[in-house]
Design a protein around this motif. Structure first.
Motif, PDB file in Angstrom:
ATOM      1  N   GLU A  71      32.734  31.320  36.049  1.00 49.84           N
ATOM      2  CA  GLU A  71      33.416  30.980  37.303  1.00 49.84           C
ATOM      3  C   GLU A  71      32.562  29.999  38.102  1.00 49.84           C
ATOM      4  N   ARG A  72      31.284  30.375  38.344  1.00 53.35           N
ATOM      5  CA  ARG A  72      30.324  29.412  38.891  1.00 53.35           C
ATOM      6  C   ARG A  72      29.029  29.589  38.089  1.00 53.35           C
ATOM      7  N   ARG A  73      28.621  28.538  37.380  1.00 53.66           N
ATOM      8  CA  ARG A  73      27.385  28.638  36.596  1.00 53.66           C
ATOM      9  C   ARG A  73      26.238  28.195  37.498  1.00 53.66           C
ATOM     10  N   VAL A  74      25.585  29.187  38.051  1.00 52.32           N
ATOM     11  CA  VAL A  74      24.577  28.938  39.073  1.00 52.32           C
ATOM     12  C   VAL A  74      23.339  29.773  38.784  1.00 52.32           C
ATOM     13  N   LEU A  75      22.166  29.178  38.931  1.00 52.76           N
ATOM     14  CA  LEU A  75      20.937  29.968  38.956  1.00 52.76           C
ATOM     15  C   LEU A  75      20.569  30.180  40.420  1.00 52.76           C
ATOM     16  N   HIS A  90      16.486  35.503  54.483  1.00 51.24           N
ATOM     17  CA  HIS A  90      17.131  36.783  54.821  1.00 51.24           C
ATOM     18  C   HIS A  90      18.623  36.601  55.091  1.00 51.24           C
ATOM     19  N   SER A  91      19.003  35.415  55.576  1.00 44.26           N
ATOM     20  CA  SER A  91      20.394  35.224  55.999  1.00 44.26           C
ATOM     21  C   SER A  91      21.194  34.265  55.132  1.00 44.26           C
ATOM     22  N   LEU A  92      20.527  33.569  54.209  1.00 41.16           N
ATOM     23  CA  LEU A  92      21.254  32.579  53.421  1.00 41.16           C
ATOM     24  C   LEU A  92      21.014  32.722  51.915  1.00 41.16           C
ATOM     25  N   TYR A  93      22.081  32.511  51.198  1.00 41.90           N
ATOM     26  CA  TYR A  93      22.076  32.429  49.738  1.00 41.90           C
ATOM     27  C   TYR A  93      21.861  30.977  49.340  1.00 41.90           C
ATOM     28  N   ALA A  94      21.093  30.735  48.278  1.00 42.47           N
ATOM     29  CA  ALA A  94      21.004  29.381  47.720  1.00 42.47           C
ATOM     30  C   ALA A  94      20.973  29.458  46.200  1.00 42.47           C
ATOM     31  N   GLY A  95      21.507  28.467  45.558  1.00 39.41           N
ATOM     32  CA  GLY A  95      21.507  28.426  44.094  1.00 39.41           C
ATOM     33  C   GLY A  95      21.641  26.997  43.620  1.00 39.41           C
ATOM     34  N   LEU A  96      21.355  26.788  42.328  1.00 31.96           N
ATOM     35  CA  LEU A  96      21.535  25.470  41.729  1.00 31.96           C
ATOM     36  C   LEU A  96      22.664  25.577  40.714  1.00 31.96           C
ATOM     37  N   GLN A  97      23.701  24.812  40.947  1.00 35.88           N
ATOM     38  CA  GLN A  97      24.915  24.889  40.132  1.00 35.88           C
ATOM     39  C   GLN A  97      24.994  23.720  39.167  1.00 35.88           C
TER      40      GLN A  97
END
Ligand code: GTQ
Length: 346
Positions: A71-75, A90-97
């Motif tokens: 669905e989303r290929r993210v590390l 603490h408040s934000l999600y981050a990833g590399l898609q």
């Protein structure tokens, strides 16, 4: 009552705690010092994800699973102080898609707001509420809360971008919703560039009425940001801490592009030695061009183009660069400002 940590709890108190525990009641004085602290007590720690380390893993993920299946290929970039929680701060999600040539990441929409900051590749697209936008390195793109979005890559090279989502904020508030349309691609109902034509040129349609707090513009091309920074660098003295720094705004109200995530871009001129700065918004940085060092607390993080790093809340940091460097950043600043919580110290 004691507001200091209790090393030894008397038998009498322990008994009391046990009895009230059965009724889901607890004594504040045992935890007060942890709840109300003199300054931010974040589990978030300074960390860097070097491009040369993560790129092979991102490409390997491309062999393991398709964008469609994932669905989303993210590390996910997990802060070492928050492992297992899918958070960079603490408040934000981050990833590399990653989206490989020919792939589609199927359409969905969710109440979480997202930003994309393009790190590598050229010519893939994301579609937001019926309009496609082609992605280039350094472009800043938003996917506002509850807008349909799918990503596709008709180009001949892999595309990789950084996602930042307000997942932990929406989770805190228990306001998560997700919908899948059941088709891979949403119907395109607008010409590419339409929203930029309407909102991206310091002009506005005559009948514009805001439907949300979020910017009606969803593509902020790097070419424009880069040009603006170059002009500023030629015309103003750099800020002692930030160099030349701008924020991405909602052109309709001058506020942040999204209500939950603040986004910024700054140029550190060659030879820049920044002064110490701190603010209460833990911040995720992505270096676009150049390279340098950031001193965070006791640590020195060396960064270069395409590296990601985090500076936690209220930790002093300063930049030092030898060559001209451009850095994008994102934080929860709009939330803190809306709640009268944000503080900074230069
Ligand atoms: O592209 O919609 O990194 O839904 C995490 C969740 C990206 C996206 C992420 C998502 C997306």
């Amino acid at each position: 009552m004691s507001a200091v940590p209790q090393t030894q709890v008397s038998k009498e108190r322990q008994d009391f705690y046990k009895r009230i525990d059965t009724g889901h009641v607890a004594p504040l004085w045992e935890v007060l010092h942890d709840l109300i602290t003199p300054k931010p007590k974040t589990p978030c720690v300074p960390v860097a994800w070097k491009w040369q380390t993560v790129l092979p893993w991102i490409m390997e993920s491309g062999q393991l699973i398709t964008a469609k299946e994932a669905e989303r290929r993210v590390l996910v970039l997990e802060n070492p102080g928050l492992r297992g929680q899918a958070r960079a701060t603490h408040s934000l999600y981050a990833g590399l898609q990653l989206v490989l040539p020919g792939e589609i990441a199927p359409a969905h929409r969710h109440s979480q707001s997202a930003l994309r900051f393009i790190v590598s590749g050229d010519g893939a697209y994301t579609a937001v509420d019926g309009e496609r936008v082609t992605m280039h390195v350094g472009d800043f793109i938003i996917t506002p809360s509850w807008t349909w979005h799918d990503h596709g890559n008709p180009s001949s090279e892999p595309i990789i971008w950084m996602d930042v989502l307000d997942v932990p904020i929406v989770e805190l508030l228990d306001a998560q919703f997700l919908e899948r349309p059941g088709v891979e691609k949403q119907t395109i109902v607008r010409t590419e560039g339409e929203s930029f034509a309407r909102y991206g040129n310091t002009m506005m349609p005559l009948d514009y009425t805001p439907r949300s707090h979020t910017s009606p513009l969803f593509w902020y091309p790097y070419t424009r940001a880069r040009e603006a920074l170059a002009t500023l660098a030629a015309s103003e003295n750099p800020h002692p801490c930030h160099g030349h720094k701008l924020q991405y705004i909602n052109p309709a109200n001058g506020g942040p592009a999204m209500p939950t995530i603040g986004s910024f871009v700054q140029m550190l001129p060659s030879g820049f030695k920044g002064r110490d700065y701190r603010s209460t918004d833990s911040t995720i940085f992505s270096c676009v061009e150049g390279r340098g060092r950031v001193n965070v607390g006791e640590q020195t993080i060396e960064f270069g183009s395409k590296d990601t790093f985090v500076v936690p809340s209220w930790m002093k940091y300063r930049f030092e660069v030898e060559e001209e460097t451009v850095v994008f950043s994102a934080s929860d600043r709009p939330v803190q400002q809306a709640l009268d919580l944000w503080r900074e110290e230069a």
